[in-house]
Enzyme design. Sequence first.
Site, PDB file in Angstrom:
ATOM      1  N   ASN A 104       0.931  -1.257  -0.642  1.00  8.99           N
ATOM      2  CA  ASN A 104      -0.180  -0.138  -0.609  1.00  8.99           C
ATOM      3  C   ASN A 104       0.472   1.127   0.390  1.00  8.99           C
ATOM      4  O   ASN A 104       1.093   1.543   1.373  1.00  8.99           O
ATOM      5  CB  ASN A 104      -1.151   0.171   0.972  1.00  8.99           C
ATOM      6  CG  ASN A 104      -2.458   0.813   1.198  1.00  8.99           C
ATOM      7  OD1 ASN A 104      -2.327   1.995   0.558  1.00  8.99           O
ATOM      8  ND2 ASN A 104      -2.850   0.800   1.914  1.00  8.99           N
ATOM      9  N   ASP A 106      -7.271   4.320  -0.580  1.00 11.29           N
ATOM     10  CA  ASP A 106      -7.731   3.102  -0.693  1.00 11.29           C
ATOM     11  C   ASP A 106      -9.040   3.463  -0.835  1.00 11.29           C
ATOM     12  O   ASP A 106      -9.989   1.791  -1.569  1.00 11.29           O
ATOM     13  CB  ASP A 106      -7.574   3.231   0.995  1.00 11.29           C
ATOM     14  CG  ASP A 106      -6.038   2.245   1.055  1.00 11.29           C
ATOM     15  OD1 ASP A 106      -5.204   2.790   0.378  1.00 11.29           O
ATOM     16  OD2 ASP A 106      -6.133   2.008   2.394  1.00 11.29           O
ATOM     17  N   GLY A 109      -5.617  -1.956  -0.103  1.00  7.74           N
ATOM     18  CA  GLY A 109      -5.206  -0.979   0.119  1.00  7.74           C
ATOM     19  C   GLY A 109      -3.969  -0.605  -1.194  1.00  7.74           C
ATOM     20  O   GLY A 109      -3.314   0.129  -1.573  1.00  7.74           O
ATOM     21  N   ASP A 166      -6.538 -13.879 -19.594  1.00  5.63           N
ATOM     22  CA  ASP A 166      -7.192 -15.340 -18.755  1.00  5.63           C
ATOM     23  C   ASP A 166      -8.250 -15.819 -19.116  1.00  5.63           C
ATOM     24  O   ASP A 166      -8.354 -15.482 -19.898  1.00  5.63           O
ATOM     25  CB  ASP A 166      -8.098 -14.194 -17.547  1.00  5.63           C
ATOM     26  CG  ASP A 166      -8.580 -15.065 -16.636  1.00  5.63           C
ATOM     27  OD1 ASP A 166      -7.467 -14.917 -15.550  1.00  5.63           O
ATOM     28  OD2 ASP A 166     -10.105 -15.500 -16.281  1.00  5.63           O
ATOM     29  N   GLU A 207      -3.394 -18.868 -20.195  1.00  3.55           N
ATOM     30  CA  GLU A 207      -4.181 -19.338 -19.313  1.00  3.55           C
ATOM     31  C   GLU A 207      -4.979 -20.478 -19.792  1.00  3.55           C
ATOM     32  O   GLU A 207      -6.261 -20.686 -20.093  1.00  3.55           O
ATOM     33  CB  GLU A 207      -4.482 -19.190 -17.513  1.00  3.55           C
ATOM     34  CG  GLU A 207      -5.267 -19.668 -16.975  1.00  3.55           C
ATOM     35  CD  GLU A 207      -6.320 -19.477 -16.241  1.00  3.55           C
ATOM     36  OE1 GLU A 207      -5.583 -19.143 -14.794  1.00  3.55           O
ATOM     37  OE2 GLU A 207      -6.962 -18.515 -16.658  1.00  3.55           O
TER      38      GLU A 207
END
Length: 630
Positions: free
Chosen positions: A147, A153, A172, A339, A368
């Site tokens: 973070n 955040d 975060g 993906d 993938e």
Amino acid sequence: MANKSAYALRSIKTTFYFVIFSLSAVAHAASIERVEPLFWWTGMANPEVQLLVYGENISHSKVSVDYPGVSVIKTEVVDNPNYLFVSLNIAKQTIPGQLNLRFSPMPTGLSFDYVYELKSREVGSAQRQGFNQSDAIYLVVPDRFVNGNPNNDASTDTLELPQRSEPSGRHGGDIEGLVKALPYIQDMGFTQIWSTPLTENNGQRYSYHGYAATDLYHIDPRFGSNQDYRDFVQDAKTRGIGVIKDIVLNHIGLDHWWMKDLPDANWINNKGVFTPTNHARNTVQDPYTSNIDKTAFVSGWFVPTMPDLNQKHALLANYLIQNSIWWIEYAGLSGIREDTYSYADKTFLSQWAKRILAEYPNFTMVGEEWSANPLIVSYWQQGKQNIDGYVGSMPSMMDFPTYYALLAALNEDESWDEGWIKLYQSLANDGNYPAPDKLVLFEGNHDTARLFSLLDDDYAKFAKAMVLMTTLPRIPQFFYGTEVLMQSPKQRDDGLVRSDFPGGWPGDSQNAFTGEGLNKQQKQAQALLKTLLNYRRNNALLSSGTMTHFFPQNGIYSFVRRNKAPEQGKQLWVFLSKNTEAMPIDAERYFELSPDNCLFSDVISGKSYAELSDAIIPAQAWLMLECQPK
């Protein structure tokens, strides 16, 4: 006098209606809410670009352009009048700049302009080098890594708030954190960073992972901005580190802006209604499969919150291809990880890869395909001669077959059909691949349990896994935290597998960056991987050398990496043992590859041996010997 008054009244009314109509035209111009891609470039290999224009009733417009070298090829409409697709041709010698796209509402109405920018490409952009066997990839889940900027955040225009105590919530981590971690990543010896998706994921829950995008052209503000991402890629590049972007072609998030006003009924599979996939990936290439099963696999949705895209829709297919190219060019990427590869339409997938490689011939994409079957994985690789005639175009695939074999080899007791033989046989299947050395072998990722846990918290097994990962003829990929023995349940638990990297948040009890709070074994693991990765870097034996392995015997698996011209240069000998006692090397077994005039040295300790038979393979451990011609 009456006639003059009537004329004056008509003039006032005409002026009034003209003003109202003009204001209406201005309002119409302002109704263009989006144009995607956000901008484009001159000098691309493909001179055409398709613009998605979104705005109220924009489809009723005629489009023209007056800019040297740029012309409108065609406009296309869909069911929804709020979309218009404009195809432009950009001649080779076109000068970068801002052009005015003129929209003329039909059948009548005042025209208005939209300013669209054509940028200049960076020098050498088309010749960029993708990742290859000389690289080592570090996979991070950005929300769980570092973070760097707590102020982002939460965002006023995003839904989910941070909740670090919740394993499935946002924690975060961000792009600024990635930048701060670059010295550590470089020092460890990694040369590529793959982060899970950073594009906007404005869902109400589980938005941290990034795989349910709500805007494909913008970075999620809780990670940073588009410029932040671009700067991060450039910062990494100055350290000799490339950046691989995670792209999803199969689906989007339910809160994607399209879902509020779909272009047409066929944009989403099953007309936008959730129908689950059967996950039967073999149906794509199974000669005996039924159409209903194949359709259920490709057109089905993963979950109700991830609408499945219909890549057979030509306009959507082109949109997705251009989006990938846009990010490569804009950010300066060295690779793409795609993906859920096989879930998308396979004709589209081949087209997608070909279009990218036409722009960047040396670029690398890895897909993938989650299968332990090498026949299923190899089907997609570029150069594969498939029995059904399908021509794959992917340079690389994730090596799930060897991943599973590696785990079995390390965990199983030795027998005629278990243990090292699983890895030996898996590598013997490399003949199924056109280019096995381009496969990405991983020890774990964001969807698998942590390696150390799967190896029963056994450091000896872990160390051998690291040796195999860094010396086998593959592109190795490591999951963040593996180097400090991060753990998880053995059964899949996404939130815990993707736990926070120690030291990524102020006040962490452990800090992998400084070593503070790490136990002895964690420090040992971190140091081992750092040594192996830095040995591997710029090592021709491991980036391009051949491999000869030997049938496992007496609890030992062994192989040799050599230059492609064996009579030249050094060799690397690797021995891995499951024996409870140290064992000498049987030099006669390796006579065919052992040169007469060679000095052997231990890669880790530096100890030298005049003869191969002088070296000892430690118990439950490994030995790496470098052979230098005398």
